[in-house]
Enzyme design. Structure first.
Site, PDB file in Angstrom:
ATOM      1  N   ARG A 110      52.984  41.742  36.278  1.00 37.94           N
ATOM      2  CA  ARG A 110      53.872  40.670  35.616  1.00 37.94           C
ATOM      3  C   ARG A 110      53.925  40.979  34.121  1.00 37.94           C
ATOM      4  NH1 ARG A 110      51.879  35.016  38.003  1.00 37.94           N
ATOM      5  NH2 ARG A 110      50.110  36.059  37.389  1.00 37.94           N
TER       6      ARG A 110
ATOM      7  N   GLU B  40      38.432  38.459  37.560  1.00 38.59           N
ATOM      8  CA  GLU B  40      37.404  37.439  37.784  1.00 38.59           C
ATOM      9  C   GLU B  40      37.463  37.604  39.487  1.00 38.59           C
ATOM     10  OE1 GLU B  40      41.871  35.886  37.679  1.00 38.59           O
ATOM     11  OE2 GLU B  40      40.739  37.054  36.551  1.00 38.59           O
TER      12      GLU B  40
END
Length: 181
Positions: free
Chosen positions: A65, A102
């Site tokens: 993105r 994460e």
């Protein structure tokens, strides 16, 4: 547009998607923001202005993105665009850097001839979470001999500590976020 007005405009067009890409993760979907001409153009102009103010000659976009945000910002700022991609997606000789995120690990690459010594580079991405992706990109920029002009991220997930992780990697370059969650 003030920074508060910009943050409000953009925040209203970002939706949370629970348990994506895996259970327990809340994904920040920027697709509605991208589909809104006013919001998207305001964000691109903000990024381009920062690139101009920081004297960036190249704008690096982080897969995937970050490409969507960095490429038009580079164009509007009169700078070159450089994609930093996942391993195996770029042809030719590349610098590689492993990193943790994460919910997993990966390797980022940049073509060895994409950045030259002394070029000023602005890093652009959509989300700053744990900081692993940006940290890897900063290492790639350093290896290429380019100078970090700054990092601008659409949104920061402050509770994940990415800013603290990057503190020792920025030197005098600013780390800016439009929205902090």
């Amino acid at each position: 547009m003030s920074s508060t007005d910009l943050a409000d405009l953009l925040s209203a067009r970002i939706r949370d998607v629970a348990d994506y890409p895996k259970p327990g993760v809340v994904f920040k979907d920027i697709t509605p923001l991208l589909a809104d001409h006013d919001a998207f153009s305001a964000l691109v102009e903000h990024l381009a202005e920062r690139a101009r103010e920081l004297g960036a000659t190249k704008v690096v976009g982080l897969e995937a993105r970050g490409f969507i945000l960095a490429a038009p910002a580079a164009y509007a700022a009169g700078a070159g665009f450089v994609p930093v991609r996942k391993q195996g997606k770029l042809p030719g000789a590349c610098y590689s850097q492993a990193y943790e995120l994460e919910y997993g690990s990966a390797v980022l690459e940049v073509q060895q001839d994409a950045l030259a010594a002394g070029e000023r580079v602005l890093v652009v991405d959509d989300v700053l979470a744990t900081g692993g992706t940006v940290e890897a990109a900063l290492e790639l920029i350093h290896r290429a001999g380019a100078e970090l002009a700054g990092v601008v991220v659409l949104m920061e997930l402050g509770f994940l500590g990415g800013r603290e992780r990057l503190a020792g990697h920025l030197g005098a370059a600013p780390l800016e976020t439009v929205i902090t969650v």
